[in-house]
Design a protein around this motif. Structure first.
Motif, PDB file in Angstrom:
ATOM      1  N   HIS A 300      61.371  46.844  42.080  1.00 36.47           N
ATOM      2  CA  HIS A 300      60.253  45.906  42.162  1.00 36.47           C
ATOM      3  C   HIS A 300      59.006  46.500  41.511  1.00 36.47           C
ATOM      4  O   HIS A 300      58.650  47.649  41.780  1.00 36.47           O
ATOM      5  N   LYS A 301      58.352  45.714  40.681  1.00 38.07           N
ATOM      6  CA  LYS A 301      57.132  46.166  40.016  1.00 38.07           C
ATOM      7  C   LYS A 301      55.922  45.860  40.908  1.00 38.07           C
ATOM      8  O   LYS A 301      55.324  44.793  40.837  1.00 38.07           O
ATOM      9  N   VAL A 302      55.607  46.841  41.751  1.00 38.88           N
ATOM     10  CA  VAL A 302      54.518  46.656  42.717  1.00 38.88           C
ATOM     11  C   VAL A 302      53.529  47.811  42.602  1.00 38.88           C
ATOM     12  O   VAL A 302      53.855  48.893  42.085  1.00 38.88           O
ATOM     13  N   GLY A 303      52.313  47.567  43.085  1.00 39.38           N
ATOM     14  CA  GLY A 303      51.273  48.594  43.046  1.00 39.38           C
ATOM     15  C   GLY A 303      50.264  48.392  44.165  1.00 39.38           C
ATOM     16  O   GLY A 303      50.306  47.401  44.900  1.00 39.38           O
ATOM     17  N   VAL A 304      49.345  49.364  44.267  1.00 41.77           N
ATOM     18  CA  VAL A 304      48.341  49.348  45.327  1.00 41.77           C
ATOM     19  C   VAL A 304      46.959  49.527  44.706  1.00 41.77           C
ATOM     20  O   VAL A 304      46.762  50.386  43.844  1.00 41.77           O
ATOM     21  N   ILE A 305      46.010  48.719  45.178  1.00 39.79           N
ATOM     22  CA  ILE A 305      44.615  48.816  44.747  1.00 39.79           C
ATOM     23  C   ILE A 305      43.759  49.132  45.962  1.00 39.79           C
ATOM     24  O   ILE A 305      43.881  48.483  47.005  1.00 39.79           O
ATOM     25  N   SER A 306      42.868  50.106  45.824  1.00 37.04           N
ATOM     26  CA  SER A 306      41.976  50.467  46.932  1.00 37.04           C
ATOM     27  C   SER A 306      40.643  50.954  46.367  1.00 37.04           C
ATOM     28  O   SER A 306      40.570  52.036  45.777  1.00 37.04           O
ATOM     29  N   PRO A 307      39.571  50.201  46.542  1.00 35.16           N
ATOM     30  CA  PRO A 307      38.269  50.600  45.985  1.00 35.16           C
ATOM     31  C   PRO A 307      37.696  51.837  46.682  1.00 35.16           C
ATOM     32  O   PRO A 307      37.832  51.997  47.905  1.00 35.16           O
ATOM     33  N   ASN A 308      37.051  52.686  45.933  1.00 40.09           N
ATOM     34  CA  ASN A 308      36.283  53.805  46.485  1.00 40.09           C
ATOM     35  C   ASN A 308      34.826  53.432  46.719  1.00 40.09           C
ATOM     36  O   ASN A 308      34.101  54.172  47.379  1.00 40.09           O
ATOM     37  N   VAL A 309      34.413  52.314  46.147  1.00 40.57           N
ATOM     38  CA  VAL A 309      33.048  51.829  46.353  1.00 40.57           C
ATOM     39  C   VAL A 309      33.124  50.328  46.628  1.00 40.57           C
ATOM     40  O   VAL A 309      33.816  49.594  45.917  1.00 40.57           O
ATOM     41  N   LEU A 310      32.443  49.882  47.676  1.00 42.42           N
ATOM     42  CA  LEU A 310      32.433  48.465  48.035  1.00 42.42           C
ATOM     43  C   LEU A 310      31.133  47.784  47.656  1.00 42.42           C
ATOM     44  O   LEU A 310      31.092  46.585  47.422  1.00 42.42           O
ATOM     45  N   ARG A 311      30.049  48.547  47.694  1.00 42.74           N
ATOM     46  CA  ARG A 311      28.753  48.039  47.269  1.00 42.74           C
ATOM     47  C   ARG A 311      28.088  49.109  46.422  1.00 42.74           C
ATOM     48  O   ARG A 311      27.863  50.206  46.917  1.00 42.74           O
ATOM     49  N   PRO A 312      27.838  48.782  45.162  1.00 48.44           N
ATOM     50  CA  PRO A 312      28.125  47.512  44.490  1.00 48.44           C
ATOM     51  C   PRO A 312      29.627  47.330  44.267  1.00 48.44           C
ATOM     52  O   PRO A 312      30.337  48.314  44.050  1.00 48.44           O
ATOM     53  N   PHE A 313      30.084  46.093  44.351  1.00 50.09           N
ATOM     54  CA  PHE A 313      31.514  45.835  44.201  1.00 50.09           C
ATOM     55  C   PHE A 313      31.918  45.992  42.741  1.00 50.09           C
ATOM     56  O   PHE A 313      31.290  45.412  41.847  1.00 50.09           O
ATOM     57  N   PRO A 314      32.978  46.781  42.460  1.00 49.36           N
ATOM     58  CA  PRO A 314      33.386  47.052  41.071  1.00 49.36           C
ATOM     59  C   PRO A 314      34.189  45.897  40.475  1.00 49.36           C
ATOM     60  O   PRO A 314      35.406  45.983  40.284  1.00 49.36           O
ATOM     61  N   VAL A 315      33.513  44.820  40.164  1.00 50.91           N
ATOM     62  CA  VAL A 315      34.169  43.582  39.729  1.00 50.91           C
ATOM     63  C   VAL A 315      35.018  43.808  38.488  1.00 50.91           C
ATOM     64  O   VAL A 315      36.188  43.394  38.423  1.00 50.91           O
ATOM     65  N   ASP A 316      34.463  44.443  37.482  1.00 48.09           N
ATOM     66  CA  ASP A 316      35.185  44.594  36.214  1.00 48.09           C
ATOM     67  C   ASP A 316      36.458  45.407  36.400  1.00 48.09           C
ATOM     68  O   ASP A 316      37.513  45.079  35.830  1.00 48.09           O
ATOM     69  N   GLU A 317      36.379  46.463  37.189  1.00 43.70           N
ATOM     70  CA  GLU A 317      37.557  47.326  37.396  1.00 43.70           C
ATOM     71  C   GLU A 317      38.646  46.586  38.178  1.00 43.70           C
ATOM     72  O   GLU A 317      39.842  46.721  37.872  1.00 43.70           O
ATOM     73  N   VAL A 318      38.238  45.810  39.180  1.00 44.03           N
ATOM     74  CA  VAL A 318      39.221  45.030  39.943  1.00 44.03           C
ATOM     75  C   VAL A 318      39.849  43.960  39.054  1.00 44.03           C
ATOM     76  O   VAL A 318      41.068  43.746  39.052  1.00 44.03           O
ATOM     77  N   ARG A 319      39.014  43.295  38.271  1.00 41.32           N
ATOM     78  CA  ARG A 319      39.518  42.248  37.374  1.00 41.32           C
ATOM     79  C   ARG A 319      40.516  42.824  36.373  1.00 41.32           C
ATOM     80  O   ARG A 319      41.585  42.248  36.128  1.00 41.32           O
ATOM     81  N   GLN A 320      40.177  43.960  35.819  1.00 39.54           N
ATOM     82  CA  GLN A 320      41.067  44.587  34.841  1.00 39.54           C
ATOM     83  C   GLN A 320      42.381  45.010  35.481  1.00 39.54           C
ATOM     84  O   GLN A 320      43.459  44.849  34.894  1.00 39.54           O
ATOM     85  N   ALA A 321      42.314  45.544  36.703  1.00 42.12           N
ATOM     86  CA  ALA A 321      43.521  46.000  37.382  1.00 42.12           C
ATOM     87  C   ALA A 321      44.462  44.851  37.704  1.00 42.12           C
ATOM     88  O   ALA A 321      45.689  45.024  37.742  1.00 42.12           O
TER      89      ALA A 321
END
Length: 759
Positions: A300-321
């Protein structure tokens, strides 16, 4: 060709430490100017560890115990106005109690670091970890870093100072991590052997910013700012957040060069070709990574995302991921009720909304509330949901938003009453009170007769062996006749008697937090009388209302208790005094006497125990001119019964009563259980805890050890407890002498009031 010079990484120790230990270690290495704090589980340990290090001379942080989290936040804010580096730590309702200070701090652009050790927000009361407090922090204007393990706790605390003080940022920073999961779990960690490495890396505080300690250049901090200007202030804060997102990668890279540990804005695990992702904050992400590896082995092609910073929210990095995923499951340890998903769900959806051609389906699941564990099977279920939605290409019958891990309530769920309620015929105390010529005459029968009264708190609760709370409460309640409704503030007495779904209380019980118990009970008192006046309750109903407080409740709750006393509601406030915050691990309270050792007033080369005298709460309450104030101890039972009966009479006829009972705590006093009565008697005979009453403004000593030839020096009391034995050593004789002098001074004043009724 010249060989490139190899950069030497400063020496680091390898150890096993918890998140709280690493937070304290980072603070000591930074050597903040000041820490204002107040104990609350699970963040309390940070102040304890720092206090232990301070008495050994390992840092110079000025540590100030606040009267509550709101006060602690004010202490910290005041220090930052002086240009200081400042630290604090809190959790859950403690954070909420301080929260009005948070936008003040960010709105005035004064940097500091606050460790938020996440915990479930009451109510009901739950001390375990989730993210309900963290989600309140999202809109306060503070930068928020999210540490998922003890190593990140250390590193992020150090990074937070550089980030918050950056000239383009100038904002306070929260370092958040999971209560108990990260705060108390030991993990393999690295930290710098020489604290100077940390201080050199952080560098000196940037110059050129105004502060309140330069009389030649006076400034106005926090002016009144009306509508034409406030929007500009908030726009500048917005720009500062954007700057933080820009400079944080640079600071992380700089820290990686000195530590060897690199942190991206968003931690991505096996996301390169992932078609399904699970988005998680904090420690749960590590559990999901293990499951991710197993699912990868299954194809299964699965992955995990977990931000190290919540504020400011890293919109571009989440969008790209998430650009290539078909489905993402957002797991949240708190709900925003009525919003169909927590904040992270909507942050992710918002990020994807602006992604051209986005077809990712977003599922949201609330999990792990109140510290409910997140196991590999739970992570596997999240991945299963994502894989199923990705396979279908739509949600089908799978809810977009739901709770995960809820226990279904069925008709067969237990509802049996474990402790039988008391009957009216059982509730007539043998103590008699009669008003004659404007004075109360109390008749107390022999102790054997008093023992016929049933207990209002049933045995079998979870108190420590030798705990003095319940013998004292039992003594007090035996002298009360009729129905009683009790309110317990948070504390040992509350926690050990009400573990859901059971209760040791045989009378109606209400709980509210430390800071608001007295007003809560006053509201219940007044509605009782008003409902009787309107005929909605029988006129013959007769209830005595008693608030039980202790474990520092008359520190954080003092202001509200004073307001309640001044309003003079017909109720009793009964404080059990164990001289500390015992429910959070024996930290100092304002009831702790001078020199006594606690978890936040340690003894060592740089400290002798608590550095200031105990608060004289009965005298403070007497100054509100309430009808009746008293002190009592279990070692003098006849005195207890007489005063309890008076307290009930005054609470029914005239207004508010305050009583203070000294009780033993063998565990944290480090004393033998069998010596409890002896210790209490010594506290009374030394005049440390005098027995008296203030009745309608007139003071009367009810037991005078001096007149009876039983008065002893305070050393006779101190020698009976492990927490005070150090005060008998020669090097602490000045501290003991100061305590004796204060005890004598207060005793002389009390005698003067006894002898002169108008005082």
């Amino acid at each position: 060709m010249a060989v490139a010079e190899r950069k030497v990484v400063p020496a680091q120790k390898v150890d096993f430490k918890t998140g709280n230990e690493m937070a304290a270690l980072a603070a000591a290495h930074i050597n903040f100017h000041l820490m204002g704090y107040y104990p609350i589980t699970p963040s309390t340990e940070i102040a304890e560890f720092l206090d232990e290090m301070k008495v050994e001379g390992q840092h110079d942080i000025v540590m100030i115990p606040g009267d509550g989290e709101h006060g602690a936040a004010g202490i910290c804010y005041g220090a930052t106005t002086g240009g200081a580096r400042v630290f604090n730590a809190t959790s859950a309702n403690g954070y909420l109690y301080a929260i009005e200070q948070m936008p003040v701090q960010s709105g005035t652009r004064l940097p500091m670091v606050l460790d938020l050790v996440t915990r479930s927000v009451s109510g009901p009361l739950d001390i375990r970890g989730d993210h309900s407090d963290l989600y309140y922090a999202l809109n306060t204007g503070w930068i928020i870093l999210m540490a998922r393990d003890p190593q990140a706790v250390y590193d992020f605390n150090i990074v937070a100072v550089r980030l918050g003080e950056h000239p383009d940022v100038r904002l306070p920073v929260v370092v958040a991590y999971d209560g108990f999961f990260t705060s108390h779990q030991k993990r393999r960690v690295h930290y710098f052997e020489d604290p100077q490495v940390v201080r050199d890396w952080i560098g000196p505080q940037p110059e050129g910013f105004p502060h309140a300690l330069d009389p030649r250049h006076p400034v106005t901090i926090g002016p009144y700012m009306n509508d034409p200007d406030l929007i500009n202030n908030k726009y500048q804060l917005h720009l500062a957040m954007k700057s933080a997102l820009r400079v944080l990668p640079e600071i992380f890279a700089d820290y990686a060069a000195v530590s060897g540990r690199h942190y991206p804005l968003v931690d991505l695990y096996r996301m390169e070709d992932a078609e399904v992702a699970v988005f998680l904050l904090g420690s749960a992400a590590d559990t999901a990574k293990d499951v991710c590896d197993r699912l990868r082995e299954e194809g299964h092609k699965v992955g995990v995302i977990s931000p190290n910073v919540l504020r400011p929210f890293p919109v571009d990095e989440v969008r790209q991921a998430l650009a290539r995923v078909k489905a993402v499951v957002v797991g949240e340890r708190a709900d925003v009720y009525g919003a169909d998903g927590g904040p992270m769900t909507h942050e992710v959806k918002s990020a994807l909304l602006d992604l051209p051609g986005n077809r990712a389906l977003v599922l949201s699941r609330i999990y792990g509330l109140g510290g409910k564990d997140f196991y590999p099977d739970d992570a596997r279920e999240f991945f299963r949901l994502g894989l199923e939605v990705a396979r279908q290409g739509d949600f089908g019958s799978i809810p977009r938003f739901d709770y995960h891990g809820v226990t279904e309530v069925t008709p067969n769920s237990p509802t049996a009453i474990v402790v039988e309620p008391l009957k009216p015929e059982q509730l007539q105390s043998p103590v008699r009170v009669e008003e004659k010529d404007g004075e109360l005459k109390v008749t107390v029968p022999p102790p054997r007769k008093m023992m016929e009264m049933p207990k209002r708190i049933a045995p079998g609760h979870g108190a420590c062996p030798g705990c003095g709370i319940f013998p004292a409460l039992d003594q007090f309640f035996r002298a009360l006749s009729g129905d009683v409704v009790v309110l317990f503030q948070t504390g040992c007495a509350m926690v050990v008697t009400t573990g859901y779904p059971y209760s040791a209380h045989r009378v109606t019980y209400v709980h509210n937090l430390f800071q608001n118990g007295a007003p809560t009970l006053s509201g219940l008192v007044e509605v009782f009388h008003e409902k009787q006046r309107r005929g909605e309750l029988p006129a013959g109903d007769d209830i005595t209302f008693v608030m039980v407080t202790g474990d520092g409740g008359m520190d954080i709750g003092m202001g509200s208790a004073l307001g309640t006393a001044i309003r003079n509601h017909k109720m009793i406030i009964l404080e059990y005094d164990n001289q500390g915050y015992m429910n959070t691990g024996a930290q100092l309270s304002y009831a702790t006497p001078l020199g006594h050792k606690t978890a936040t007033s340690n003894v060592g080369p740089q400290a002798f125990g608590k550095a200031f005298h105990h608060k004289d709460t009965p005298q403070i309450m007497a100054a509100t001119n309430i009808p009746y104030v008293f002190t009592a101890v279990e070692a003098h039972p006849q005195d207890v019964w007489r005063k309890a009966a008076k307290a009930q009479w005054y609470a029914k006829h005239e207004g508010l009563v305050y009583g203070k009972m000294l009780i033993t705590c063998p565990l944290n006093w480090q004393s033998e259980e069998r010596l409890g009565t002896k210790i209490l008697a010594a506290a009374v005979d030394s005049c440390f805890f005098p027995l008296y009453e203030v009745e309608r403004g007139k003071t009367r000593i009810t037991y005078d050890p001096e007149a009876r030839g039983k008065k002893v020096p305070v050393e006779e009391w101190l020698k009976l407890m492990g927490k005070t034995k150090h005060l008998l050593r020669p090097e602490y004789k000045e501290v003991t002498a100061a305590l004796q002098a204060e005890v004598d001074r207060r005793w002389r004043r009390l005698k003067a009031k006894h002898e002169h009724p108008e005082l």
